[in-house]
Enzyme design. Structure first.
Site, PDB file in Angstrom:
ATOM      1  N   LYS A 205      -7.769   2.742  -2.083  1.00  0.00           N
ATOM      2  CA  LYS A 205      -7.623   4.088  -1.506  1.00  0.00           C
ATOM      3  C   LYS A 205      -6.755   4.073  -0.246  1.00  0.00           C
ATOM      4  O   LYS A 205      -6.986   4.804   0.709  1.00  0.00           O
ATOM      5  CB  LYS A 205      -8.989   4.707  -1.189  1.00  0.00           C
ATOM      6  CG  LYS A 205     -10.011   4.578  -2.307  1.00  0.00           C
ATOM      7  CD  LYS A 205      -9.474   5.084  -3.649  1.00  0.00           C
ATOM      8  CE  LYS A 205     -10.491   4.886  -4.765  1.00  0.00           C
ATOM      9  NZ  LYS A 205      -9.927   5.192  -6.106  1.00  0.00           N
TER      10      LYS A 205
ATOM     11  N   GLY B  77       9.920  -9.901   6.996  1.00  0.00           N
ATOM     12  CA  GLY B  77      11.271  -9.441   7.295  1.00  0.00           C
ATOM     13  C   GLY B  77      11.988 -10.537   8.058  1.00  0.00           C
ATOM     14  O   GLY B  77      12.588 -11.443   7.487  1.00  0.00           O
ATOM     15  N   GLY B  78      11.870 -10.512   9.394  1.00  0.00           N
ATOM     16  CA  GLY B  78      12.485 -11.560  10.198  1.00  0.00           C
ATOM     17  C   GLY B  78      11.596 -12.760  10.441  1.00  0.00           C
ATOM     18  O   GLY B  78      12.055 -13.801  10.892  1.00  0.00           O
TER      19      GLY B  78
ATOM     20  N   SER C  67      13.687  -0.222  11.843  1.00  0.00           N
ATOM     21  CA  SER C  67      13.806   0.804  10.805  1.00  0.00           C
ATOM     22  C   SER C  67      12.635   1.772  10.876  1.00  0.00           C
ATOM     23  O   SER C  67      12.603   2.763  10.161  1.00  0.00           O
ATOM     24  CB  SER C  67      13.866   0.169   9.411  1.00  0.00           C
ATOM     25  OG  SER C  67      12.632  -0.449   9.095  1.00  0.00           O
TER      26      SER C  67
ATOM     27  N   LYS D 156       2.879  -3.652  13.793  1.00  0.00           N
ATOM     28  CA  LYS D 156       3.852  -3.815  14.871  1.00  0.00           C
ATOM     29  C   LYS D 156       3.315  -3.388  16.236  1.00  0.00           C
ATOM     30  O   LYS D 156       3.860  -3.769  17.279  1.00  0.00           O
ATOM     31  CB  LYS D 156       5.111  -3.019  14.554  1.00  0.00           C
ATOM     32  CG  LYS D 156       5.890  -3.516  13.339  1.00  0.00           C
ATOM     33  CD  LYS D 156       6.638  -4.793  13.647  1.00  0.00           C
ATOM     34  CE  LYS D 156       7.639  -5.123  12.548  1.00  0.00           C
ATOM     35  NZ  LYS D 156       8.464  -6.294  12.884  1.00  0.00           N
TER      36      LYS D 156
END
Length: 317
Positions: free
Chosen positions: A271, A179-180, A77, A52
């Site tokens: 990892k 998501g969107g 969120s 993001k």
């Protein structure tokens, strides 16, 4: 500036150049699943732990001086929240983030630590878009939408420009946590020859359903709970569907158990700490829901986990 403009591939290329000036490329890691080699793009290793940061930087760094002075409001969120807060702090912009009270504690604390103001709302119960609209009106601020903003879409697509450079060619397909639909749309613009495969939680496949219906489909009040907190907006947006229509393979969903298995796999084999929403694409591949080849890329989109929950996940079988 107009948030009503359509995102473009030229915009993605400009975003990629801007982001390359401040951030190194995230690793493209080789991965083998049942004898098939493919690739994982580790966006979990971004400074805010998620992709993001890309869209947030492209959007905020393109604000006019007048918009800069007004400040920004975002709804998230947690991962978009941190991306916007990080960019706002670096650019000296006031940021208020509308976040659900039940967001993971690690995401709330990280957003506060970056200097953003947090406005909490109840999920379910309150409409986050209405809360954000109220804050925008009261503050006179600029809304930085998590997925329906053309600059944000272009910024997210910069990951695809990096992938093509790292592979020396476009991938055959990109499997994307969705998501969107901001990242999915951005990657579709960045890599026009690649198949885009959005993966959503069961019951929250609003992008897949909307693409199938040819119109926006909203989540109902009976939508199931999901551990993928980052992947449950109530609906996608027309700008995302306009880019994805005819480009994506909708209808791929994953269960919470499949997501947890993907988190364990990423931790054991790569990892990497991957949050539930960031592991959805890998979950679909591990569950055999997506065909892959040597030029397939799986997006690992976020790694912001509450330590206790993650410990519980990787300790279970």
């Amino acid at each position: 500036m107009s948030a009503d403009r359509l995102p473009t591939r030229d915009g993605v290329l400009r975003a990629a150049a801007k982001i390359a000036e401040i951030l190194p490329p995230t690793p493209l890691l080789p991965l083998e699943i049942e004898g098939q080699r493919l690739w994982a793009k580790a966006e979990t290793l971004q400074p805010v732990g998620a992709f993001k940061i890309r869209g947030a930087w492209h959007r905020l760094s393109d604000l006019t001086d007048e918009e800069h002075a007004r400040g920004v409001v975002a709804v998230s969120s947690g991962n978009h929240a941190q991306g916007v807060a990080w960019a706002a702090k670096r650019l000296g912009i006031a940021a208020a983030i509308v976040m659900p009270r039940d967001a993971p504690k690690v995401k709330l604390e990280a957003t506060r630590a970056l200097g953003a103001e947090i406005v909490l709302y109840d999920r379910p119960g309150e409409d986050r878009e209405e809360v954000a609209a109220r804050e925008v009106a009261q503050r006179g601020a600029v809304l930085v939408h998590a997925f329906a903003d053309p600059w944000v879409i272009e910024g997210q697509g910069s990951a695809g420009i990096e992938i093509a450079a790292q592979m020396g060619r476009e991938p055959s397909r990109i499997v994307v946590c969705c998501g969107g639909g901001g990242l999915s749309a951005g990657l579709a613009l960045a890599c026009p020859e690649a198949a885009i495969v959005p993966v959503e939680p069961v019951g929250w496949d609003m992008v897949g359903r909307s693409l199938a219906a040819g119109e926006i489909v909203r989540a109902g009040p009976d939508a199931p709970k999901t551990i993928c907190d980052a992947l449950q907006p109530a609906a996608s947006a027309p700008v995302n569907l306009a880019v994805l229509q005819g480009r994506s393979d909708p209808g791929v969903t994953v269960t919470d158990d499949e997501v947890r298995a993907a988190q364990r796999f990423a931790f054991a084999r790569l990892k990497l700490v991957v949050e539930p929403g960031g592991a959805a694409a890998l979950a679909a591949v591990l569950a055999g829901k997506v065909s892959v080849d040597e030029y397939t890329v799986v997006m690992l989109t976020g790694g912001n986990c509450d330590p206790e929950t993650f410990t519980e996940t990787i300790s279970s079988v």
